[in-house]
Design a protein around this motif. Sequence first.
Motif, PDB file in Angstrom:
ATOM      1  N   VAL A  66       0.842  -1.200   0.000  1.00  0.00           N
ATOM      2  CA  VAL A  66       0.000   0.000   0.000  1.00  0.00           C
ATOM      3  C   VAL A  66       0.875   1.249   0.000  1.00  0.00           C
ATOM      4  CG1 VAL A  66      -1.724   1.290   1.302  1.00  0.00           C
ATOM      5  CG2 VAL A  66      -1.887  -1.184   1.155  1.00  0.00           C
ATOM      6  N   VAL A  67       1.918   1.251   0.799  1.00  0.00           N
ATOM      7  CA  VAL A  67       2.815   2.417   0.853  1.00  0.00           C
ATOM      8  C   VAL A  67       3.500   2.611  -0.489  1.00  0.00           C
ATOM      9  CG1 VAL A  67       4.854   3.385   1.966  1.00  0.00           C
ATOM     10  CG2 VAL A  67       3.163   2.168   3.328  1.00  0.00           C
ATOM     11  N   GLY A  68       4.000   1.538  -1.070  1.00  0.00           N
ATOM     12  CA  GLY A  68       4.688   1.638  -2.357  1.00  0.00           C
ATOM     13  C   GLY A  68       3.778   2.091  -3.478  1.00  0.00           C
ATOM     14  N   PHE A  69       2.642   1.411  -3.623  1.00  0.00           N
ATOM     15  CA  PHE A  69       1.715   1.784  -4.689  1.00  0.00           C
ATOM     16  C   PHE A  69       1.084   3.157  -4.436  1.00  0.00           C
ATOM     17  CE2 PHE A  69       1.268  -2.954  -5.382  1.00  0.00           C
ATOM     18  CZ  PHE A  69       1.978  -2.941  -6.576  1.00  0.00           C
ATOM     19  N   GLY A  70       0.842   3.496  -3.180  1.00  0.00           N
ATOM     20  CA  GLY A  70       0.274   4.806  -2.867  1.00  0.00           C
ATOM     21  C   GLY A  70       1.233   5.937  -3.192  1.00  0.00           C
ATOM     22  N   LEU A  71       2.523   5.744  -2.883  1.00  0.00           N
ATOM     23  CA  LEU A  71       3.514   6.776  -3.186  1.00  0.00           C
ATOM     24  C   LEU A  71       3.675   6.947  -4.694  1.00  0.00           C
ATOM     25  CD1 LEU A  71       5.531   8.760  -2.004  1.00  0.00           C
ATOM     26  CD2 LEU A  71       7.239   6.949  -2.034  1.00  0.00           C
ATOM     27  N   VAL A  72       3.767   5.845  -5.408  1.00  0.00           N
ATOM     28  CA  VAL A  72       3.865   5.926  -6.869  1.00  0.00           C
ATOM     29  C   VAL A  72       2.566   6.490  -7.442  1.00  0.00           C
ATOM     30  CG1 VAL A  72       4.042   4.544  -8.981  1.00  0.00           C
ATOM     31  CG2 VAL A  72       5.584   4.111  -7.067  1.00  0.00           C
ATOM     32  N   GLY A 131      -5.774   4.076  -0.827  1.00  0.00           N
ATOM     33  CA  GLY A 131      -5.036   2.872  -1.179  1.00  0.00           C
ATOM     34  C   GLY A 131      -5.192   1.794  -0.119  1.00  0.00           C
ATOM     35  N   GLN A 132      -5.121   2.187   1.139  1.00  0.00           N
ATOM     36  CA  GLN A 132      -5.300   1.224   2.240  1.00  0.00           C
ATOM     37  C   GLN A 132      -6.720   0.649   2.208  1.00  0.00           C
ATOM     38  OE1 GLN A 132      -3.187  -0.042   4.328  1.00  0.00           O
ATOM     39  NE2 GLN A 132      -4.229  -0.617   6.181  1.00  0.00           N
ATOM     40  N   ILE A 133      -7.700   1.502   2.020  1.00  0.00           N
ATOM     41  CA  ILE A 133      -9.090   1.041   1.972  1.00  0.00           C
ATOM     42  C   ILE A 133      -9.298   0.099   0.788  1.00  0.00           C
ATOM     43  CG2 ILE A 133     -11.472   1.771   1.574  1.00  0.00           C
ATOM     44  CD1 ILE A 133     -10.733   4.364   3.124  1.00  0.00           C
ATOM     45  N   GLY A 134      -8.809   0.490  -0.383  1.00  0.00           N
ATOM     46  CA  GLY A 134      -9.018  -0.324  -1.571  1.00  0.00           C
ATOM     47  C   GLY A 134      -8.251  -1.628  -1.541  1.00  0.00           C
ATOM     48  N   PHE A 135      -6.989  -1.578  -1.149  1.00  0.00           N
ATOM     49  CA  PHE A 135      -6.161  -2.790  -1.158  1.00  0.00           C
ATOM     50  C   PHE A 135      -6.643  -3.779  -0.116  1.00  0.00           C
ATOM     51  CE2 PHE A 135      -2.327  -4.694  -2.711  1.00  0.00           C
ATOM     52  CZ  PHE A 135      -1.914  -5.524  -1.691  1.00  0.00           C
ATOM     53  N   LYS A 136      -6.884  -3.317   1.100  1.00  0.00           N
ATOM     54  CA  LYS A 136      -7.343  -4.226   2.148  1.00  0.00           C
ATOM     55  C   LYS A 136      -8.787  -4.655   1.920  1.00  0.00           C
ATOM     56  CE  LYS A 136      -3.708  -4.786   4.326  1.00  0.00           C
ATOM     57  NZ  LYS A 136      -3.083  -6.092   4.325  1.00  0.00           N
ATOM     58  N   GLY A 137      -9.590  -3.782   1.365  1.00  0.00           N
ATOM     59  CA  GLY A 137     -10.962  -4.158   1.051  1.00  0.00           C
ATOM     60  C   GLY A 137     -11.027  -5.257   0.014  1.00  0.00           C
ATOM     61  N   ARG A 138     -10.135  -5.188  -0.936  1.00  0.00           N
ATOM     62  CA  ARG A 138     -10.126  -6.224  -1.966  1.00  0.00           C
ATOM     63  C   ARG A 138      -9.571  -7.540  -1.427  1.00  0.00           C
ATOM     64  NH1 ARG A 138      -8.720  -5.736  -8.223  1.00  0.00           N
ATOM     65  NH2 ARG A 138      -8.641  -7.955  -8.653  1.00  0.00           N
TER      66      ARG A 138
END
Length: 145
Positions: A66-72, A131-138
């Motif tokens: 999440v941190v990596g994809f969110g930063l990019v 990103g945290q909501i979407g990634f963990k939700g999925r």
Amino acid sequence: MAATFAAPSTVIGLGGSSVSPIKAKALSSSFLKPTLRAKNPLKVAGASGGRFTCFERNWLRRDLNVVGFGLVGWLAPSSIPAINGKSLTGLFFESIGTELAHFPTPPALTSQFWLWLITWHLGLFICLTFGQIGFKGRTEDYFKK
């Protein structure tokens, strides 16, 4: 010293009357259930090993994806030259360099640095949150029909 407190004392303002210590008396009745000691809900042993918790122990469920994809995911759109031919990231980094040129003196309140700092970080934190909501939700099937 303890004997001094246990003896009846004179209370000033009540005409010199003495006040004796009152002993607590348990009230009992055949109509009432026997008195039980109230339990503290924070000390009731539960599923968390005797600790009361409102949230899961690992409530953040931190994941470096999440941190990596969110930063990019924030650096890419913020690097598009959309503000007079310059990008938000470029303007922010340029203002950092300008303020570091006169380092011991802090940035003035009217400096553009504050605008770029707040805008850039607000966008980053919003992107990380979604990103945290979407990634963990999925991954935890929140969005299943």
